[in-house]
Design an enzyme around this catalytic site. Structure first.
Site, PDB file in Angstrom:
ATOM      1  N   TRP A 134       0.741  -1.224   0.353  1.00 12.22           N
ATOM      2  CA  TRP A 134       0.245  -0.030  -0.380  1.00 12.22           C
ATOM      3  C   TRP A 134       0.629   1.541   0.155  1.00 12.22           C
ATOM      4  O   TRP A 134       0.794   1.800  -0.801  1.00 12.22           O
ATOM      5  CB  TRP A 134      -0.800   0.259   0.932  1.00 12.22           C
ATOM      6  CG  TRP A 134      -2.375   0.970   1.138  1.00 12.22           C
ATOM      7  CD1 TRP A 134      -2.469   1.514   0.179  1.00 12.22           C
ATOM      8  CD2 TRP A 134      -2.562   1.323   2.480  1.00 12.22           C
ATOM      9  NE1 TRP A 134      -3.366   3.196   0.769  1.00 12.22           N
ATOM     10  CE2 TRP A 134      -3.808   2.688   1.555  1.00 12.22           C
ATOM     11  CE3 TRP A 134      -2.652   1.172   3.001  1.00 12.22           C
ATOM     12  CZ2 TRP A 134      -4.832   2.470   2.661  1.00 12.22           C
ATOM     13  CZ3 TRP A 134      -3.783   1.809   4.042  1.00 12.22           C
ATOM     14  CH2 TRP A 134      -4.324   3.005   3.923  1.00 12.22           C
ATOM     15  N   HIS A 152      13.314  -3.781   3.095  1.00 13.51           N
ATOM     16  CA  HIS A 152      12.484  -4.440   4.245  1.00 13.51           C
ATOM     17  C   HIS A 152      13.828  -4.482   5.658  1.00 13.51           C
ATOM     18  O   HIS A 152      13.917  -5.207   6.616  1.00 13.51           O
ATOM     19  CB  HIS A 152      12.188  -5.721   4.498  1.00 13.51           C
ATOM     20  CG  HIS A 152      10.782  -6.447   3.714  1.00 13.51           C
ATOM     21  ND1 HIS A 152       9.521  -5.468   4.092  1.00 13.51           N
ATOM     22  CD2 HIS A 152      10.413  -6.797   2.761  1.00 13.51           C
ATOM     23  CE1 HIS A 152       8.962  -5.374   3.341  1.00 13.51           C
ATOM     24  NE2 HIS A 152       9.218  -6.324   2.764  1.00 13.51           N
ATOM     25  N   TYR A 190       0.085   1.921  10.095  1.00 14.94           N
ATOM     26  CA  TYR A 190      -1.285   0.969   9.006  1.00 14.94           C
ATOM     27  C   TYR A 190      -2.331   1.828   9.572  1.00 14.94           C
ATOM     28  O   TYR A 190      -2.946   2.180   8.982  1.00 14.94           O
ATOM     29  CB  TYR A 190      -0.354   0.100   8.708  1.00 14.94           C
ATOM     30  CG  TYR A 190      -1.503  -0.780   8.410  1.00 14.94           C
ATOM     31  CD1 TYR A 190      -1.643  -0.722   6.867  1.00 14.94           C
ATOM     32  CD2 TYR A 190      -2.604  -1.614   8.534  1.00 14.94           C
ATOM     33  CE1 TYR A 190      -2.138  -1.552   5.900  1.00 14.94           C
ATOM     34  CE2 TYR A 190      -3.415  -2.245   7.607  1.00 14.94           C
ATOM     35  CZ  TYR A 190      -2.901  -2.385   6.578  1.00 14.94           C
ATOM     36  OH  TYR A 190      -4.416  -3.045   5.718  1.00 14.94           O
TER      37      TYR A 190
HETATM   38  P1  PAP Z   1       4.979  -6.738   2.042  1.00 18.18           P
HETATM   39  O1  PAP Z   1       5.909  -7.041   2.963  1.00 18.18           O
HETATM   40  O2  PAP Z   1       5.481  -8.174   1.927  1.00 18.18           O
HETATM   41  O3  PAP Z   1       4.948  -6.477   0.655  1.00 18.18           O
HETATM   42  P2  PAP Z   1       2.658  -5.869   2.802  1.00 18.18           P
HETATM   43  O4  PAP Z   1       1.506  -5.407   1.788  1.00 18.18           O
HETATM   44  O5  PAP Z   1       3.513  -4.946   3.484  1.00 18.18           O
HETATM   45  O6  PAP Z   1       3.469  -7.417   2.642  1.00 18.18           O
HETATM   46  O7  PAP Z   1       1.470  -6.354   3.794  1.00 18.18           O
HETATM   47  C1  PAP Z   1       0.005  -7.582   2.943  1.00 18.18           C
HETATM   48  C2  PAP Z   1      -0.182  -6.791   4.088  1.00 18.18           C
HETATM   49  O8  PAP Z   1      -1.044  -5.673   3.647  1.00 18.18           O
HETATM   50  C3  PAP Z   1      -1.705  -7.660   3.534  1.00 18.18           C
HETATM   51  O9  PAP Z   1      -2.383  -6.808   5.223  1.00 18.18           O
HETATM   52  P3  PAP Z   1      -3.673  -8.889   5.623  1.00 18.18           P
HETATM   53  O10 PAP Z   1      -2.635  -9.458   5.378  1.00 18.18           O
HETATM   54  O11 PAP Z   1      -3.654  -8.207   6.754  1.00 18.18           O
HETATM   55  O12 PAP Z   1      -4.353  -8.296   5.234  1.00 18.18           O
HETATM   56  C4  PAP Z   1      -3.065  -6.701   2.822  1.00 18.18           C
HETATM   57  O13 PAP Z   1      -4.332  -7.113   2.418  1.00 18.18           O
HETATM   58  C5  PAP Z   1      -2.350  -5.213   3.134  1.00 18.18           C
HETATM   59  N1  PAP Z   1      -2.432  -4.478   1.492  1.00 18.18           N
HETATM   60  C6  PAP Z   1      -2.651  -4.724   0.551  1.00 18.18           C
HETATM   61  N2  PAP Z   1      -2.399  -3.422  -0.586  1.00 18.18           N
HETATM   62  C7  PAP Z   1      -3.211  -2.744   0.207  1.00 18.18           C
HETATM   63  C8  PAP Z   1      -4.046  -1.329   0.305  1.00 18.18           C
HETATM   64  N3  PAP Z   1      -3.964  -0.785  -0.718  1.00 18.18           N
HETATM   65  N4  PAP Z   1      -4.949  -1.058   1.424  1.00 18.18           N
HETATM   66  C9  PAP Z   1      -4.636  -1.870   2.084  1.00 18.18           C
HETATM   67  N5  PAP Z   1      -3.827  -2.495   2.725  1.00 18.18           N
HETATM   68  C10 PAP Z   1      -3.315  -3.555   2.400  1.00 18.18           C
END
Ligand code: PAP
Length: 342
Positions: free
Chosen positions: A85, A143, A238
């Protein structure tokens, strides 16, 4: 038990660490090894558990060859804290003069955010030329813990360092998101993680034995830097971005040196960016429904629920209390808490 306490002790972890160098690769076989969190073997280096492959290639490459520009913006996070995000929001904000968010062919409409903003330490050696060819201002992600970033990024000596935006998330939601992501994404790396239980994940997470762990120490060090140098390190939560996304996009823009003009405000540019980067919009894009990116992992794996408190669907109260206690003990006396102050 004594060694576990020392592994998790936040005060110890944030003290200055030796600068890693290109020789890390040589000492890897002697570093503590953790293989129970699929799919990558992790090694403990400078008080953090990191993927062996990043220590072998990415980190030494970044330290020896990466040349930051003063205009670079780094997006830093512990995995599963809102990275995807933040990548989308920062990219759409910083690049809006070239790619207005209203554009039908905006890069985020046909590329996953991880393709728009690359991780510095992942395959750095392979993508070196690509990163160098990017026009300024660049937006890159990491990261890596703060203490493992090169001084040229964090600022040392005469250099003031680059701008860093950090996003943090409540540990129980991070754990559940990481655990579900691991089970879903591990097959792309040739590993079947279906038998990896939340109980196993909890034990490892509480010991800090997960990618980038201990999570609270990762967060704490960036938070401390954001307090010390607020002009260089912006600390976001977040949960707070979820509540007020537009206010956070404005904050992000001001921090990156590209605040919104009145005219842009009137045209609804801020809300267009928030809309473009919303979970619903991104998840529905063809590239994110069917494409794959990082290490062959399906793009859809990065978009799940995106809510606060989903941990309660997967963890018992006892499990939650166990993690809360570990985090509370580790953060005692630091001044930092995961509770939102908004
Ligand atoms: P990464 O570290 O592998 O890149 P990251 O994007 O930090 O992952 O985390 C994924 C989480 O962000 C997911 O959360 P959840 O498993 O609790 O649902 C994902 O749904 C959430 N996420 C991804 N894109 C968005 C967005 N556009 N808005 C809000 N939350 C998001």
């Amino acid at each position: 038990m004594a060694s576990r306490q020392s592994e998790n002790n936040a005060q110890e972890e944030t003290s200055p660490l030796t600068t890693p160098n290109a020789n890390i690769a040589r000492i890897i076989p002697s570093l503590p090894l953790e293989t129970r969190w699929p799919p990558f073997p992790l090694r403990r280096y400078a008080n953090f558990w990191l993927p062996e492959v990043a220590l072998k290639e990415g980190v030494p490459g970044v330290h020896s060859c990466f040349e930051p520009r003063p205009t670079d913006v780094f997006l830093a996070s512990f995995p599963k804290s809102g990275t995807t995000w933040l990548k989308a929001l920062a990219f759409a904000t910083l690049k809006r003069s070239t790619h207005p968010p209203f554009d039908d062919d905006h890069p985020l409409r046909h590329c996953n955010p991880h393709d728009c903003v690359r991780f510095l330490e992942l395959d750095f050696n392979q993508q070196k030329d690509e990163l160098e060819a990017l026009p300024s201002p660049r937006v890159l992600a990491t990261h890596l813990p703060y203490s493992l970033l090169p001084g040229s990024i964090t600022g040392d000596g005469e250099r003031s360092g680059c701008r860093i935006v950090y996003v943090c998330r409540e540990p129980k939601d991070v754990l559940v998101s990481s655990w579900l992501f691991t089970r879903k994404a591990a097959p792309a790396c040739g590993v079947d993680a279906r038998s990896f239980t939340i109980q196993e994940a909890l034990e490892l997470f509480c010991d800090g034995r997960c990618l980038g762990g201990p999570q609270w120490n990762h967060v704490l060090h960036y938070w401390k830097e954001s307090v010390r140098r607020p002009d260089r390190v912006l600390f976001l939560r977040y949960e707070e971005v979820l509540i007020e996304p537009e206010a956070h996009v404005r904050k992000l823009a001001n921090f990156m040196g590209c605040g919104f003009s009145e005219e842009e405000e009137e045209r609804g540019v801020v809300s267009a960016i928030v809309e473009l980067c919303s979970l619903g919009k991104l998840r529905d894009m063809e590239v994110n429904r069917n494409g794959s990116t990082l290490l062959g992992i399906k793009n859809e794996s990065f978009f799940r629920k995106g809510v606060v408190g989903d941990w309660s669907k997967h963890m018992t109260q006892e499990m939650a209390q166990r993690l809360d206690k570990v985090v509370e003990d580790a953060l005692q006396g630091t001044g930092f808490t995961f509770a939102s102050t908004a």
